[in-house]
Design an enzyme around this catalytic site. Sequence first.
Site, PDB file in Angstrom:
ATOM      1  N   ALA A 115       9.269  28.318 -43.249  1.00 36.66           N
ATOM      2  CA  ALA A 115       9.764  26.928 -43.841  1.00 36.66           C
ATOM      3  C   ALA A 115       9.083  26.586 -44.537  1.00 36.66           C
ATOM      4  O   ALA A 115       9.039  25.347 -44.252  1.00 36.66           O
ATOM      5  CB  ALA A 115      10.790  27.252 -43.114  1.00 36.66           C
ATOM      6  N   TYR A 146       4.978  14.648 -43.189  1.00 37.91           N
ATOM      7  CA  TYR A 146       5.672  15.760 -43.227  1.00 37.91           C
ATOM      8  C   TYR A 146       5.118  16.591 -44.108  1.00 37.91           C
ATOM      9  O   TYR A 146       5.359  18.357 -44.325  1.00 37.91           O
ATOM     10  CB  TYR A 146       7.192  15.346 -43.492  1.00 37.91           C
ATOM     11  CG  TYR A 146       8.284  16.802 -43.559  1.00 37.91           C
ATOM     12  CD1 TYR A 146       7.990  17.992 -42.478  1.00 37.91           C
ATOM     13  CD2 TYR A 146       8.926  17.009 -44.549  1.00 37.91           C
ATOM     14  CE1 TYR A 146       8.991  18.652 -41.805  1.00 37.91           C
ATOM     15  CE2 TYR A 146       9.857  17.605 -44.971  1.00 37.91           C
ATOM     16  CZ  TYR A 146       9.879  18.979 -43.344  1.00 37.91           C
ATOM     17  OH  TYR A 146      11.073  20.014 -43.943  1.00 37.91           O
TER      18      TYR A 146
END
Length: 315
Positions: A115, A146
């Site tokens: 993902a 992130y």
Amino acid sequence: MTRFVITGGAGFLGSHLCDRVLQEGHEVICLDNLITGDRRNIEHLFGEERFSFVKYDVTEYIHVPGEVDVILHFASPASPVDYLNYPIQTLKVGSLGTHKALGLAKEKKARFLLASTSEVYGDPQEHPQKESYWGNVNPVGPRGVYDEAKRFAEAMTMAYHRYHGVETRIVRIFNTYGPRMRLQDGRALPTFMSQALAGEDLTVYGDGSQTRSFCYVDDLIDGIYRLAHSDEPNPVNIGNPAEITIKDFAERVIAITGNKSAVTYRPLPEDDPKVRRPDITRAREILGWEPKVDLETGLQRTLDYFMQPGRTDRG
Ligand code: UDP
């Protein structure tokens, strides 16, 4: 029957994937350390024989007895507020967690799907974003934990594909919404919906002219499921190309709830991308996929979910 391991399986997307894979008749081993995942997202599956849940931090060595056919690696905090609260965990799960999950795939000769995210494009200078765009990411900004973890995860995934021959897939997920988002995760949709339901003003950051393209969760899950079954090792964007400004999005949420909330403006967070919209040509061509649920329908379904008893007091 095929045996799936789903990391982050108690999260928003992970839990919908658990549902889909079980519906297709397969077996699911769900791993989640429940930092941002929630047991309540999967408790309806606890009576199902083909489902098992292990509370586990996948940055540690992952041991799964028996055969594994497919690994869907979805473990990660995924909202800007979450990765500000858990910066080290976010970096660790994207790097160490991806390494461990790839190690499991190599050991079990399993297929691996990462993902990834539209955040790899950063604040994009190409619009809409094609998979061939390399991105514009600030490594040391608040989102860097992130964005860079996911960019590293993509590099690691391609390395396992090229050097170990692991069958890998990479999905770049654009903004997604729907049931099981956490109301407090800080993202635009749950924040706006909880504010509108409480009759409070909706907090739009900046002047609200920044754009996003929101995909309903069922469409996204279908795209991911197709990608998992395809032969495509290179990244594929999955998202809805219908682009909207955040101000208009807030107005749409107000309209669907039927409440009389107003919009109030707050400072724009650092490095907040000004535009985002997927080019989904590759998904169309390779997977025969495109989104089907329009914003009106998706918002209504999401509202129905949040209106159920006990939902709005969830953390
Ligand atoms: N946003 C906003 N108000 C909020 C939460 C988010 O205006 O209460 C804005 C945010 O600044 C961004 C957009 O909505 O421009 C989408 O934010 P989100 O956190 O959902 O995800 P992002 O796409 O930024 O990762």
